[in-house]
Write an enzyme that holds these catalytic residues in place. Structure first.
Site, PDB file in Angstrom:
ATOM      1  N   THR A  54      -9.682  10.287 -44.301  1.00 24.20           N
ATOM      2  CA  THR A  54      -9.313  10.769 -42.973  1.00 24.20           C
ATOM      3  C   THR A  54      -7.868  11.231 -43.045  1.00 24.20           C
ATOM      4  O   THR A  54      -6.965  10.406 -43.249  1.00 24.20           O
ATOM      5  CB  THR A  54      -9.440   9.645 -41.920  1.00 24.20           C
ATOM      6  OG1 THR A  54     -10.786   9.193 -41.903  1.00 24.20           O
ATOM      7  CG2 THR A  54      -9.054  10.148 -40.538  1.00 24.20           C
TER       8      THR A  54
ATOM      9  N   LEU B 147      -9.174   8.420 -50.076  1.00 23.57           N
ATOM     10  CA  LEU B 147      -7.811   7.895 -50.193  1.00 23.57           C
ATOM     11  C   LEU B 147      -7.260   7.496 -48.827  1.00 23.57           C
ATOM     12  O   LEU B 147      -7.779   7.922 -47.794  1.00 23.57           O
ATOM     13  CB  LEU B 147      -6.921   8.956 -50.843  1.00 23.57           C
ATOM     14  CG  LEU B 147      -7.409   9.437 -52.223  1.00 23.57           C
ATOM     15  CD1 LEU B 147      -6.551  10.586 -52.722  1.00 23.57           C
ATOM     16  CD2 LEU B 147      -7.424   8.296 -53.229  1.00 23.57           C
ATOM     17  N   PRO B 148      -6.164   6.714 -48.811  1.00 25.88           N
ATOM     18  CA  PRO B 148      -5.680   6.184 -47.526  1.00 25.88           C
ATOM     19  C   PRO B 148      -5.254   7.245 -46.507  1.00 25.88           C
ATOM     20  O   PRO B 148      -5.620   7.151 -45.341  1.00 25.88           O
ATOM     21  CB  PRO B 148      -4.489   5.314 -47.935  1.00 25.88           C
ATOM     22  CG  PRO B 148      -4.735   4.945 -49.356  1.00 25.88           C
ATOM     23  CD  PRO B 148      -5.458   6.113 -49.963  1.00 25.88           C
TER      24      PRO B 148
ATOM     25  N   LYS C 242      -3.470   4.667 -37.095  1.00 24.31           N
ATOM     26  CA  LYS C 242      -3.314   5.813 -38.024  1.00 24.31           C
ATOM     27  C   LYS C 242      -4.030   7.039 -37.451  1.00 24.31           C
ATOM     28  O   LYS C 242      -3.479   8.134 -37.411  1.00 24.31           O
ATOM     29  CB  LYS C 242      -3.921   5.437 -39.390  1.00 24.31           C
ATOM     30  CG  LYS C 242      -3.947   6.612 -40.358  1.00 24.31           C
ATOM     31  CD  LYS C 242      -4.952   6.439 -41.489  1.00 24.31           C
ATOM     32  CE  LYS C 242      -5.340   7.786 -42.038  1.00 24.31           C
ATOM     33  NZ  LYS C 242      -6.402   7.769 -43.019  1.00 24.31           N
TER      34      LYS C 242
ATOM     35  N   LYS D   8     -13.239  14.459 -36.650  1.00 23.24           N
ATOM     36  CA  LYS D   8     -12.920  13.032 -36.865  1.00 23.24           C
ATOM     37  C   LYS D   8     -11.750  12.590 -35.968  1.00 23.24           C
ATOM     38  O   LYS D   8     -11.797  11.529 -35.337  1.00 23.24           O
ATOM     39  CB  LYS D   8     -12.588  12.828 -38.352  1.00 23.24           C
ATOM     40  CG  LYS D   8     -12.085  11.468 -38.722  1.00 23.24           C
ATOM     41  CD  LYS D   8     -13.165  10.409 -38.768  1.00 23.24           C
ATOM     42  CE  LYS D   8     -12.565   9.036 -39.042  1.00 23.24           C
ATOM     43  NZ  LYS D   8     -13.520   7.970 -38.875  1.00 23.24           N
TER      44      LYS D   8
HETATM   45  P1  NAD Z   1      -8.403   1.434 -48.753  1.00 21.63           P
HETATM   46  O1  NAD Z   1      -6.923   1.326 -48.661  1.00 21.63           O
HETATM   47  O2  NAD Z   1      -9.231   0.193 -48.800  1.00 21.63           O
HETATM   48  O3  NAD Z   1      -8.806   2.313 -50.046  1.00 21.63           O
HETATM   49  C1  NAD Z   1      -8.092   3.408 -50.525  1.00 21.63           C
HETATM   50  C2  NAD Z   1      -8.039   3.287 -52.031  1.00 21.63           C
HETATM   51  O4  NAD Z   1      -7.401   4.443 -52.586  1.00 21.63           O
HETATM   52  C3  NAD Z   1      -7.216   2.077 -52.506  1.00 21.63           C
HETATM   53  O5  NAD Z   1      -8.036   1.241 -53.303  1.00 21.63           O
HETATM   54  C4  NAD Z   1      -6.054   2.704 -53.285  1.00 21.63           C
HETATM   55  O6  NAD Z   1      -5.662   1.930 -54.403  1.00 21.63           O
HETATM   56  C5  NAD Z   1      -6.678   4.018 -53.707  1.00 21.63           C
HETATM   57  N1  NAD Z   1      -5.708   5.056 -54.058  1.00 21.63           N
HETATM   58  C6  NAD Z   1      -4.602   5.465 -53.396  1.00 21.63           C
HETATM   59  N2  NAD Z   1      -3.996   6.465 -54.048  1.00 21.63           N
HETATM   60  C7  NAD Z   1      -4.734   6.698 -55.163  1.00 21.63           C
HETATM   61  C8  NAD Z   1      -4.619   7.597 -56.259  1.00 21.63           C
HETATM   62  N3  NAD Z   1      -3.623   8.475 -56.341  1.00 21.63           N
HETATM   63  N4  NAD Z   1      -5.543   7.537 -57.231  1.00 21.63           N
HETATM   64  C9  NAD Z   1      -6.556   6.656 -57.177  1.00 21.63           C
HETATM   65  N5  NAD Z   1      -6.719   5.765 -56.164  1.00 21.63           N
HETATM   66  C10 NAD Z   1      -5.817   5.798 -55.183  1.00 21.63           C
HETATM   67  O7  NAD Z   1      -8.845   2.363 -47.542  1.00 21.63           O
HETATM   68  P2  NAD Z   1     -10.323   2.530 -46.946  1.00 21.63           P
HETATM   69  O8  NAD Z   1     -10.535   1.558 -45.835  1.00 21.63           O
HETATM   70  O9  NAD Z   1     -11.281   2.607 -48.082  1.00 21.63           O
HETATM   71  O10 NAD Z   1     -10.180   3.968 -46.270  1.00 21.63           O
HETATM   72  C11 NAD Z   1     -10.205   5.151 -47.039  1.00 21.63           C
HETATM   73  C12 NAD Z   1     -10.167   6.327 -46.076  1.00 21.63           C
HETATM   74  O11 NAD Z   1     -11.302   6.268 -45.230  1.00 21.63           O
HETATM   75  C13 NAD Z   1      -8.939   6.359 -45.161  1.00 21.63           C
HETATM   76  O12 NAD Z   1      -8.502   7.678 -45.031  1.00 21.63           O
HETATM   77  C14 NAD Z   1      -9.460   5.785 -43.859  1.00 21.63           C
HETATM   78  O13 NAD Z   1      -8.741   6.266 -42.732  1.00 21.63           O
HETATM   79  C15 NAD Z   1     -10.888   6.302 -43.869  1.00 21.63           C
HETATM   80  N6  NAD Z   1     -11.849   5.508 -43.095  1.00 21.63           N
HETATM   81  C16 NAD Z   1     -11.825   4.155 -43.162  1.00 21.63           C
HETATM   82  C17 NAD Z   1     -12.751   3.415 -42.429  1.00 21.63           C
HETATM   83  C18 NAD Z   1     -12.767   1.901 -42.490  1.00 21.63           C
HETATM   84  O14 NAD Z   1     -13.442   1.284 -41.669  1.00 21.63           O
HETATM   85  N7  NAD Z   1     -12.079   1.276 -43.446  1.00 21.63           N
HETATM   86  C19 NAD Z   1     -13.690   4.077 -41.627  1.00 21.63           C
HETATM   87  C20 NAD Z   1     -13.714   5.465 -41.611  1.00 21.63           C
HETATM   88  C21 NAD Z   1     -12.782   6.172 -42.360  1.00 21.63           C
END
Ligand code: NAD
Length: 294
Positions: A95, A64-65, A245, A170
């Protein structure tokens, strides 16, 4: 194995697809329909809501975000901890703040669940290729239970320590990465101001004591390296706002513990200015442009 996967975004979708490819039955949920459609098109099963993913699942992953989404999903009267079966192992890969990770894991334990935090490094490319690094916090036996599945999504699986330790690693790693990218950009800018060719400068520093990941593998100066965001208009990669973030988590964490992180705070300030100037969606190596001479 039957697996629940909640949060099929940029990271979660390719991670869930790798579990599917490994032959597991994966039932997914996201709030966004297009993400559900993409998962279904690849053969994934769709749950009508988050709690339904946990029905009969041996393991539920969440991706999740941010902290508030994780708290919202797990805690509260409609949360996973009320509705899932305590036999289900809960694995949060988002994260989030180490403090929130510890609080949610404690709440899970009180309800008879086992939960681990397993944030990742490696970005969307690593998620697609199944080469993520997992930094895991929790009891060793729970980490071992999750390991075979983590290995389907990642190449390096580290047990960092107790609950929240994965998030601590992390936060430390990404704070260092943010600072390192700023330092690397600044050194390159200084060399360029002296008339140096940035490629020559990078090659020499990469074999000297200034060598680091940003310089060697993710050079922020356009044209020094192929296939990195700086040579593609800073598109793709790891966004400035995502770095911001993570720096916010580091600053909050340090504040809670009265730890001193002057460079982390300075980095937060610099990425914030860069984001406010309209660069939030660009790759974080675009801070190279923040350091242009006035
Ligand atoms: P994203 O916003 O693309 O995906 C998050 C998803 O969670 C979204 O599709 C959203 O609709 C869904 N969501 C939110 N609340 C929800 C709920 N209650 N029920 C179901 N779905 C729900 O974000 P991301 O890039 O996939 O990142 C996810 C996590 O990974 C974050 O914490 C981010 O910091 C971490 N992260 C991201 C990256 C990157 O490069 N994108 C790298 C390492 C870590």
């Amino acid at each position: 194995m039957k697996i629940g996967f909640i949060g099929l975004g940029n990271m979660g979708l390719p991670m869930a697809l790798n579990l599917l490819k490994a032959g597991h039955e994966v039932i997914g949920f996201d709030l966004v329909k297009s993400q559900l459609d993409a998962f279904a098109a690849a053969g994934g099963a769709i749950a009508p809501n988050a709690n339904a993913t946990a029905k009969d699942a041996e393991i539920v992953f969440t991706m999740l975000p941010a902290s508030k989404h994780v708290e919202g999903l797990y805690l509260g009267e409609h949360g996973l901890l009320v509705n899932a079966n305590p036999e289900t192992l809960l694995v949060d890969c988002s994260t989030i703040s180490p403090k929130v990770a510890q609080a949610v894991a404690t709440a899970a334990k009180e309800k008879g669940f086992t939960m681990i935090d397993a944030p990742v490094s490696g970005g969307t490319a690593g998620a697609q290729a199944g080469t993520l690094t997992f930094m895991v916090g929790g009891n060793p036996e729970d980490v071992e239970r999750a390991r075979p599945l983590l290995e389907k999504m990642g190449k390096n699986i580290f047990h960092a320590g107790v609950s929240g330790a994965g998030q601590t690693v992390k936060v430390c790693n990404n704070m260092l990465l943010g600072i390192q990218m700023l330092g690397t950009s600044e050194a390159l800018r200084l060399g360029i101001a002296n008339g140096m060719d940035p490629k020559v400068l990078s090659d020499i520093m990469s074999k000297s004591s200034g060598r680091n990941w940003a310089l060697e593998l993710y050079n922020p100066c356009p044209g020094v390296m192929e296939n990195v965001p700086s040579s593609k208009g800073y598109a793709g990669g790891f966004g400035v706002d995502l770095m911001l973030k993570d720096l916010g988590l580091a600053v909050e964490n340090a504040k809670n513990l009265e730890a001193n992180i002057p460079l982390g705070k300075m980095a937060q300030h610099l990425y914030e200015s860069h984001s406010k100037a309209g660069n939030g969606q660009l790759d974080f190596s675009s801070v190279f442009n923040l350091q242009k001479a006035d």
